[in-house]
Design a protein around this motif. Structure first.
Motif, PDB file in Angstrom:
ATOM      1  N   ARG A 104       0.837  -1.202   0.000  1.00  0.00           N
ATOM      2  CA  ARG A 104       0.000   0.000   0.000  1.00  0.00           C
ATOM      3  C   ARG A 104       0.876   1.258   0.000  1.00  0.00           C
ATOM      4  NH1 ARG A 104      -4.069  -0.804   4.346  1.00  0.00           N
ATOM      5  NH2 ARG A 104      -5.122  -2.156   2.846  1.00  0.00           N
ATOM      6  N   THR A 105       1.935   1.215   0.812  1.00  0.00           N
ATOM      7  CA  THR A 105       2.835   2.367   0.858  1.00  0.00           C
ATOM      8  C   THR A 105       3.470   2.630  -0.496  1.00  0.00           C
ATOM      9  OG1 THR A 105       3.319   1.847   3.141  1.00  0.00           O
ATOM     10  CG2 THR A 105       4.842   3.313   2.033  1.00  0.00           C
ATOM     11  N   ARG A 106       3.827   1.554  -1.169  1.00  0.00           N
ATOM     12  CA  ARG A 106       4.469   1.733  -2.481  1.00  0.00           C
ATOM     13  C   ARG A 106       3.494   2.368  -3.461  1.00  0.00           C
ATOM     14  NH1 ARG A 106       6.543  -2.798  -5.287  1.00  0.00           N
ATOM     15  NH2 ARG A 106       7.939  -1.383  -6.380  1.00  0.00           N
ATOM     16  N   VAL A 107       2.237   1.935  -3.410  1.00  0.00           N
ATOM     17  CA  VAL A 107       1.239   2.514  -4.313  1.00  0.00           C
ATOM     18  C   VAL A 107       1.053   3.984  -3.991  1.00  0.00           C
ATOM     19  CG1 VAL A 107      -1.184   2.475  -4.969  1.00  0.00           C
ATOM     20  CG2 VAL A 107       0.055   0.337  -4.707  1.00  0.00           C
ATOM     21  N   GLU A 108       0.950   4.293  -2.693  1.00  0.00           N
ATOM     22  CA  GLU A 108       0.777   5.697  -2.294  1.00  0.00           C
ATOM     23  C   GLU A 108       1.951   6.544  -2.781  1.00  0.00           C
ATOM     24  OE1 GLU A 108       0.233   5.802   1.918  1.00  0.00           O
ATOM     25  OE2 GLU A 108      -1.676   4.708   1.803  1.00  0.00           O
TER      26      GLU A 108
END
Lengths: 134, 379
Positions: A123-127
């Motif tokens: 999720r962090t990478r997508v954000e």
């Protein structure tokens, strides 16, 4: 006064130069660091690290770790870190979907722990990949 | 060499040559298309042939001129390959060294920070899951092997070490499970289904390895994690070692578990104040200078939370270092194995050329004898 930021991972140095300001996701919420900050030590959560260089904001996906601030030196020790410009948004999105599917299939305490961690990282990478630099 | 022995040898060689030339020509006439295949077969048979021949001396080579030439060519090719592999391994050792050096700032800062925080937290009673010492019922062994062969006994040594460790653990009545890292170890353990393996990993999958170890320990599936890897001592020496990975000892002290000695004699516990040097022929140990923190440093969270964040990082760098050392040892082992192979090839080629020249000489002598004999018969 100038503020120096050093982001280290076990493999390499992600960032080592002067910055104007950073926003760091710590375990107790986001904190902004400006020059002449009080010396603190903090645990860093899986989340975004935002760096201001003059008028430009850069985003780094930071996979948890530790930060030490003091004497206008910020040292961040991360498990892993990636500049948002190095992340492929589509690939990150796919990884997120896979991670979500894995979590729904996870059985037992251990698999749930693993899947949750993987999901948060994805999720962090997508954000980070979708963050706009303004 | 005396003239009598050389003439006797020439006669014997001529007789042999006649028979072998016969067989060879008939074979090649009958099956001309199969020749390349035969060549391949010969190449494959060379290594055992090499041992036999070397034991019996160079006289044991009994084949025709053409076969000898083929053998010399194939040895030449093999030599080229082994030399290339040696050079590649040498270049990669350099790169492995650089990887260690580039990971240095991280580990130096980490050691410095950990040391300081430990100093500050010594008075407090801190309980962190990763340092919790439990009675050992089950142990996870992380076995680090290489991805490729042709590196001498490198993979065998570490697998032997793992086998003996498994034997020790079962003798103590402790259950175990394996995490195998590296293709060679994977295929070894896959062939032996009676060994419980938790997961097969590839070299270079550091995050997976860490998550796996972390989850196994925190979920209390295992009570101890041991890392088996090959320690890089120098370019010619590497030792398989056993390292206790978890529970971490926050102060670098030896944790004794319920009087049951699970630690092997060569087990190395963590010492946070010292850190391995970079990979050179001599292994240097650098003590990181640990300047005191500014006394006004504040902890943003509980000390427990800070340690909770730091110790996984430490675990990370420990695993990474083990993988890097194992890789460096593998490359060093391949380098020396390939250098030995090149030396052998040079020696084999030399003795084969001697035999080849001798036979060629014998053939010429035989032809001259025939001509002279024919001329004599005419007069």
């Amino acid at each position: 006064m100038t503020l120096n930021l050093c982001v280290l991972t076990p493999n390499r140095i992600i960032w080592d130069s002067e910055v104007k300001e950073i926003i760091l996701s710590t375990n107790s919420g986001q904190i902004g660091v400006l020059p002449n900050h009080a010396p603190i030590a903090t645990a860093v959560d899986i989340g975004l690290l935002r760096i201001r260089l003059n008028d430009q904001w850069l985003t780094v996906a930071l996979m948890g770790g530790f930060a030490r601030i003091g004497n206008n030196e910020i040292t961040i020790l991360g498990n892993d870190a990636e500049m948002s410009t190095d992340i492929d948004p589509q690939e990150a999105q796919q990884a997120l979907e896979i991670a979500e599917a894995n979590l729904s299939r996870a059985e037992g305490k251990r698999q749930v722990i693993e899947a949750n961690l993987a999901l948060r990282r994805a999720r962090t990478r997508v954000e980070a990949a979708n963050a706009i630099s303004y | 060499m005396s003239s009598s022995s050389s003439s006797a040898g020439a006669a014997a060689a001529a007789a042999m040559l006649a028979s072998s030339a016969d067989s060879l020509s008939s074979r090649s006439l009958l099956l001309p298309s199969r020749l390349p295949f035969q060549q391949q077969q010969q190449q494959q048979q060379h290594s055992p042939g090499l041992l036999v021949r070397r034991g019996a001396g160079s006289a044991a080579v009994r084949c025709g001129l053409r076969e000898l030439r083929e053998r010399i060519d194939s040895v030449k090719n093999t030599q080229k390959i082994t030399e290339a592999m040696k050079l590649v391994a040498a270049a990669k050792v350099r790169r492995a060294q650089e990887a260690v050096v580039s990971g240095r700032p991280f580990s130096e800062t980490l050691v410095e920070v950990l040391y300081n925080i430990n100093e500050q937290l010594q008075s407090e009673d801190v309980d962190v899951p990763l340092t919790r010492v439990r009675p050992v019922r089950k142990v996870a062994l992380v076995v680090v092997t290489g991805d490729r062969g042709l590196c001498g006994g490198f993979n065998n040594y570490i697998i032997k070490k793992a086998e003996s460790r498994m034997g020790e653990l079962s003798a103590l009545g402790i259950a175990y499970t394996l995490i195998s890292v590296g293709k060679k170890g994977n295929s070894y353990f896959q062939r032996r289904p009676y060994i419980p393996v938790d997961r097969f990993l590839e070299v270079g999958s550091l995050p997976t390895a860490r998550d796996d170890v972390f989850a196994l320990f925190v979920s209390e599936e295992v009570d101890k994690v041991e890392l088996l890897y090959t320690k890089f001592v120098s370019l010619v020496k590497a030792d398989p070692v056993i390292h206790t990975l978890l529970p971490l000892s926050p102060k670098g002290e030896i944790c004794d578990i319920n009087g049951v000695c699970v630690d092997a004699a060569e087990d190395e516990l963590f010492r946070l104040t010292t850190r391995e040097g970079r990979l050179t022929v001599e292994r240097e140990t650098v003590r990181t200078p640990t300047p005191a923190f500014s006394p006004i440093l504040q902890f943003e969270q509980d000390p427990v939370q800070i340690l909770d964040a730091l110790l996984p990082l430490y675990l990370n760098s420990q695993i990474l270092r083990a993988l890097q050392e194992s890789l460096a040892s593998e490359l060093a082992a391949r380098m020396s194995a390939m250098s030995n192979a090149s030396d052998n090839a040079v020696e084999l080629r030399r003795s084969l050329s001697i035999v080849y020249n001798r036979e060629r000489q014998a053939k010429i002598t035989g032809e001259i004898l025939e001509i002279v004999a024919g001329a004599n018969a005419l007069t």
